[in-house]
Design a protein around this motif. Structure first.
Motif, PDB file in Angstrom:
ATOM      1  N   GLY A 127      23.016 -24.863  22.336  1.00  0.00           N
ATOM      2  CA  GLY A 127      22.956 -24.010  21.147  1.00  0.00           C
ATOM      3  C   GLY A 127      21.838 -24.402  20.186  1.00  0.00           C
ATOM      4  N   ILE A 128      21.639 -25.701  20.010  1.00  0.00           N
ATOM      5  CA  ILE A 128      20.645 -26.134  19.017  1.00  0.00           C
ATOM      6  C   ILE A 128      19.240 -25.683  19.432  1.00  0.00           C
ATOM      7  N   SER A 129      18.996 -25.625  20.750  1.00  0.00           N
ATOM      8  CA  SER A 129      17.708 -25.110  21.234  1.00  0.00           C
ATOM      9  C   SER A 129      17.617 -23.613  20.973  1.00  0.00           C
ATOM     10  N   VAL A 130      18.722 -22.945  21.201  1.00  0.00           N
ATOM     11  CA  VAL A 130      18.727 -21.495  21.015  1.00  0.00           C
ATOM     12  C   VAL A 130      18.460 -21.168  19.542  1.00  0.00           C
ATOM     13  N   GLY A 131      19.087 -21.958  18.641  1.00  0.00           N
ATOM     14  CA  GLY A 131      18.820 -21.772  17.215  1.00  0.00           C
ATOM     15  C   GLY A 131      17.340 -21.966  16.916  1.00  0.00           C
ATOM     16  N   ALA A 132      16.747 -22.958  17.557  1.00  0.00           N
ATOM     17  CA  ALA A 132      15.332 -23.270  17.283  1.00  0.00           C
ATOM     18  C   ALA A 132      14.389 -22.169  17.760  1.00  0.00           C
ATOM     19  N   THR A 133      14.845 -21.286  18.639  1.00  0.00           N
ATOM     20  CA  THR A 133      13.962 -20.179  19.052  1.00  0.00           C
ATOM     21  C   THR A 133      13.805 -19.152  17.938  1.00  0.00           C
ATOM     22  N   GLY A 178      26.209 -25.945  18.483  1.00  0.00           N
ATOM     23  CA  GLY A 178      25.940 -24.765  17.664  1.00  0.00           C
ATOM     24  C   GLY A 178      24.447 -24.592  17.408  1.00  0.00           C
ATOM     25  N   PHE A 179      24.123 -23.717  16.467  1.00  0.00           N
ATOM     26  CA  PHE A 179      22.754 -23.205  16.383  1.00  0.00           C
ATOM     27  C   PHE A 179      21.922 -23.778  15.244  1.00  0.00           C
ATOM     28  N   GLY A 180      22.495 -24.669  14.434  1.00  0.00           N
ATOM     29  CA  GLY A 180      21.683 -25.258  13.368  1.00  0.00           C
ATOM     30  C   GLY A 180      22.453 -25.340  12.064  1.00  0.00           C
ATOM     31  N   SER A 181      21.873 -26.064  11.096  1.00  0.00           N
ATOM     32  CA  SER A 181      22.608 -26.393   9.871  1.00  0.00           C
ATOM     33  C   SER A 181      22.447 -25.337   8.778  1.00  0.00           C
ATOM     34  N   ASP A 182      22.641 -24.118   9.134  1.00  0.00           N
ATOM     35  CA  ASP A 182      22.544 -23.026   8.164  1.00  0.00           C
ATOM     36  C   ASP A 182      23.514 -21.926   8.595  1.00  0.00           C
ATOM     37  N   VAL A 559      19.695 -34.257  19.800  1.00  0.00           N
ATOM     38  CA  VAL A 559      20.845 -33.452  19.375  1.00  0.00           C
ATOM     39  C   VAL A 559      20.735 -32.985  17.932  1.00  0.00           C
ATOM     40  N   GLY A 560      19.824 -33.616  17.164  1.00  0.00           N
ATOM     41  CA  GLY A 560      19.731 -33.266  15.746  1.00  0.00           C
ATOM     42  C   GLY A 560      18.659 -34.094  15.069  1.00  0.00           C
ATOM     43  N   PRO A 561      18.741 -34.193  13.735  1.00  0.00           N
ATOM     44  CA  PRO A 561      17.693 -34.920  13.015  1.00  0.00           C
ATOM     45  C   PRO A 561      17.619 -36.387  13.433  1.00  0.00           C
ATOM     46  N   ILE A 562      16.420 -36.911  13.428  1.00  0.00           N
ATOM     47  CA  ILE A 562      16.221 -38.351  13.615  1.00  0.00           C
ATOM     48  C   ILE A 562      15.304 -38.816  12.485  1.00  0.00           C
ATOM     49  N   THR A 563      15.279 -40.113  12.257  1.00  0.00           N
ATOM     50  CA  THR A 563      14.289 -40.633  11.314  1.00  0.00           C
ATOM     51  C   THR A 563      13.079 -41.097  12.123  1.00  0.00           C
TER      52      THR A 563
END
Ligand code: BGC
Length: 870
Positions: A127-133, A178-182, A559-563
């Motif tokens: 999903g997170i990739s799909v959100g990024a499209t 899921g698709f992202g933090s929004d 999977v998500g944000p990194i520093t």
């Protein structure tokens, strides 16, 4: 091997439940054992639960369901509401059946990125990739392709998409499903997926309602009650419920409740959440199921609005005990649960079965989620199970590998490209580093549910994973293209590597997370130990490569944000690509971008911080092994970029950010007012009529064991030994606030999703996008709403509400993108009126259009004009 971890987890769960000498039922006593939620967080009683069937789009399906349910015996009704037990059939969950009406045991199977635990399936990007499209069509196409695969394997109910968690906690284990933090990005991702899946006849399940924003301590067990996600009404509506509302609007057939409590009441029996919000305010017409083993009571959960128990087991899994099944039959016969409620539960399950055409030529399951052998146990959890053919190895992949590659490619997000190092020349000398470029040496599916991090990270772990039918690693794909590549598939930087002045080092690194029943390298789902750092000392690997080479490309699967502060500003780290979680086509999709066959066009579906301390403290993981955790969402609406803006913290990369190999100009912003706004939407229509049935208690004989019935031990049945002896028994302790008198229609409701006027298009904004660079590429326009600044409602300054992506534009080519803004998009939730309110009736609204929340190109003011702002 397949389910070993799950079984071990279950056994340990079991062990905790039987740790005292007396085996206690895991029910009411336990529920009393709740901690006080903070003041202001309340989950008031909401009874009775609204019946389904009053929405015109569902009328025909409900009429068919009514005709059938009217003729069902009590046993048939109970059968459809209750799972047959864990490991009691081929799927991760299945109901009983009603064969007289052609209704088979309904098969429920994970998960959000493709079929879990089977073969000849596609492992799509997560999903997170799909959100990024940021591409609505790809979201739909993936849903449709998944639907085709689920149908092909005989799955009636697809356990996806996931929009809860929303990504409030950057370290939380399952954000990637899921698709992202929004909320709007999640909402579009979910709605398109649902439409795609359901277009094939498969019922989609939006999950997990709501507040499952951390994996650890999500589940109630005998030593500890699940955490309580304490969410205020406004935050609930404007953030966490938003994607669920859009899912209901898209016609989703099923909803899965979360494990955790919400405001002190367990989600699976939270009457306010299920009946008040989901079924009444959002007008949900399908059925509500528990998450697995989240069923905590019999009559109480049914009264609260629960329709299906999954996988059916009660307090102690794998013993045949259940809160429903025979217990539900008893509760009807003794009069504690009104038959009216059971009739509604069944009708809500049968109506989607008709609506999506499962009464016509829908295949039966032809796979087993528990073995890859052709023959095996039909009920693997039974004490004695018959054997039979359990796997027919049906190939359901079609040509979906093409779509999987396109989505993975379109998600890749270019964050940095100094000196235009990318794209690479095909004959350049390349040195490739990192195990994330390679494969899992033990086999691509060797870790159950992807519960290890070896080789390229294609997805996170847990029930949201799928077997890879094959894997093209970055190493394979680079080898296919380049004759001058040298591979060092190790996470330690090799000693003797040669670095020519023009050589390019490509470093593959990753960050993983998953579901709580598996711990990987000290991370129990959430990134508890790893924090937001790269795994396997990725930071060191990048630094070592950057010391030796003057041209370094970093590819991150995450999977998500990194520093990334340790290396992002090193001069030799010239290019950084986020390749998210690409699925089986990991390698081909990344070489499509690395070698410039396509320009990158993905955008970040979350913010990348400079430091983890940039987030509010309230979104840290909570670790408290005793007592109920009170996870209070005190940051309110201010998560992810909404927080960074409020706190005036510049992130490393903004939400929505993503570069291309070409450049785009945004010009000619224009706005139209379509429907003039009033502060509150026009009054809703009253609810239509729902089907009704006679409510006489049926004869006990309807749930007597059939003659000569061959019982499978531990299987959950609706039958009872001596049902005729059960007589109506007054005095059931109904919950506080229980009533059978329907509540007045909530003013924010009126149709699926809520008052239909909320989706009236209030404004359209258009913008012309021109490719001003030298390469073909696609641009994304993101529209952020700014509410009137004098509004009395503290609201994030900018909120994404719409986005559109251009087709591939050749250099010099333009496209006008048009975005529609609905009444709901410009409204806040008025907690007093319990309705959506457009502050100032839309006066003073601003619409910002840009390529990220930090890169705004144009602004339009409602009722005024638009101008370029960059
Ligand atoms: C997960 C759900 C999943 C279910 C069935 C649960 O542990 O939270 O998302 O659908 O298991 O596997």
């Amino acid at each position: 091997m397949f389910f070993t971890i799950r079984v071990i987890a279950l056994l340990s769960l079991l062990a905790t439940r039987v740790s005292t000498s007396v085996v206690e039922p895991f029910g009411v006593e336990h529920l009393e054992n709740r901690a006080d939620v903070p003041d202001n967080f309340r989950s008031p009683p909401y009874y009775p639960t609204p019946k389904g069937g009053w929405v015109p789009a569902w009328e025909e399906a409900y009429a068919k369901a009514h005709a059938v349910v009217s003729k069902m015996t009590l046993a048939e009704k109970v059968n459809l509401t209750t799972g047959t037990g864990f490991l009691m059939g081929p799927c991760v969950g299945q109901t009983g059946s009603a064969p007289r009406f052609g209704i088979p045991r309904l098969c429920l199977q994970d998960g959000p990125l493709g079929l879990r635990n089977t073969d000849h399936n596609t492992a799509f990007p997560a999903g997170i990739s799909v959100g990024a499209t940021f591409d609505k069509k790809l979201m739909y196409d993936r849903g449709r392709a998944m639907g085709e695969e689920f149908r092909g394997k005989g799955v009636n109910i697809h356990l996806g998409p996931s929009v809860g968690p929303l990504g409030r906690k950057p370290r939380a284990g399952r954000n990637w499903e899921g698709f992202g933090s929004d909320p709007s990005l999640q909402a579009v991702g979910a709605a398109e997926t649902i439409k795609g899946v359901q277009s094939t006849g498969v019922i989609a399940t939006v999950k997990h309602l709501v507040g499952n924003e951390q994996e650890m301590y999500r589940m109630t067990n005998v030593v500890q009650r699940a955490y309580s996600a304490n969410i205020d009404d406004r935050t609930l509506h404007e953030l966490y419920l938003w994607p669920f509302a859009e899912a209901v609007k898209a016609g989703v057939g099923a909803v899965m409740m979360a494990y955790n409590d919400v405001n002190g009441s367990a989600s699976s029996q939270n009457s306010k959440l299920i009946s008040g919000i989901l079924k009444d305010e959002l007008g949900f017409q399908g059925f509500v199921m528990t998450d697995w083993y989240a069923h905590l009571s019999g009559v109480a959960s049914a009264l609260a609005g629960l329709d299906m128990s999954m996988p059916g087991d009660g307090s102690i899994p794998l013993t045949g005990s259940t809160y429903w099944g025979g217990e539900l039959s008893s509760s009807i016969l003794n009069g504690s649960l009104p038959l009216e409620r059971l009739n509604d539960m069944v009708t809500r399950i049968v109506a989607p079965w008709f609506k999506f055409g499962q009464d016509k030529d829908f295949p039966l399951p032809n796979f087993s989620a528990y073995t890859q052998n052709a023959e095996g146990l039909l009920y693997p959890g039974a004490l004695f199970s018959p054997r039979g053919i359990v796997n027919r190895f049906v190939n359901v992949q079609g040509d979906h590998h093409k779509l999987a590659r396109v989505i993975a490619r379109e998600s890749i997000t270019l964050l940095k490209n100094d000196d235009d190092l990318l794209p690479l020349g095909r004959n350049w000398t390349l040195k490739v580093f990192g195990t994330d470029a390679g494969t899992n040496p033990k086999g691509i599916n060797s870790c159950t549910d992807k519960g290890c991090n070896k080789g390229v990270l294609t997805m996170g772990w847990g029930s949201g994973s799928a077997n890879l039918p094959y894997l093209v690693t970055p190493e394979d794909a680079i080898r296919n293209i380049s004759k001058n590549a040298e591979f060092h598939i190790t996470d330690r930087f090799p000693r003797n590597v040669e670095a020519g002045p023009d050589d390019v080092a490509i470093v593959f690194v990753n960050a993983d997370s998953g579901e709580n029943y598996i711990s990987v390298e000290g991370n129990p789902g959430d990134r508890t130990k790893a924090e937001l750092k790269l795994w396997h000392d990725g930071d060191e690997l990048i630094e070592a490569a950057a010391n030796k080479f003057s041209n370094v490309v970093v590819v991150v699967h995450t999977v998500g944000p990194i520093t990334m502060e340790r290396w992002i500003n090193l001069p030799s780290v010239k290019s950084v690509l986020f390749a998210h979680l690409p699925g089986q086509e990991a390698g081909n999709s990344v070489t499509d971008i690395l070698f410039g066959d396509f320009s990158p066009c993905g955008h970040l579906p979350y913010t990348i911080p400079k430091a983890e301390s940039d987030y509010p403290d309230s979104v840290s993981l909570i670790n408290q092994p005793f007592g109920q955790i009170q996870d209070t969402f005190s940051e309110g609406l201010f998560v992810d970029y909404r927080h960074f803006q409020k706190a005036n913290i510049t992130p490393r990369y903004h939400f929505g950010y993503g570069l291309s190999y070409t450049t785009f100009n945004f010009t000619e912003p224009a706005m139209n007012t379509v429907t003039p706004l009033s502060e509150y939407p026009p009054t809703r229509k009253p609810k239509g009529k729902a089907p009704s049935y006679p409510n006489d208690i049926p004869p006990g004989s309807e749930v007597a064991w059939p003659k000569n019935f061959n019982r499978i031990w531990r299987y959950i049945y609706p039958y009872l030994d001596d049902p005729s002896a059960i007589k109506p028994k007054p005095g059931y302790p109904y919950p506080d606030g229980y009533s059978t008198e329907p509540k007045p229609d909530p003013r924010a409701g009126g149709a699926e999703g809520g008052n239909p006027a909320l989706w009236d298009v209030a404004f359209t904004v258009s913008i012309k996008v021109t490719n001003t660079g030298k390469k073909a590429g696609r641009a994304v326009a993101q529209l952020y709403v700014e509410l009137p600044t004098d509004s009395a409602y503290p609201t994030p300054k900018l909120q994404l509400r719409q986005f559109e992506k251009t087709a591939t534009l050749e250099p010099g080519q333009s496209e006008v993108l048009k975005m529609e803004i609905t009444r709901k998009d410009v409204s806040i939730w008025d907690t007093v009126k319990q309705d959506w309110k457009a502050p100032g009736a839309g006066k003073g609204l601003k619409f910002w259009v840009g390529e990220s929340v930090g890169d705004l190109k144009a602004v339009c003011e409602a009722g005024e004009s638009c101008k370029l702002s960059g």
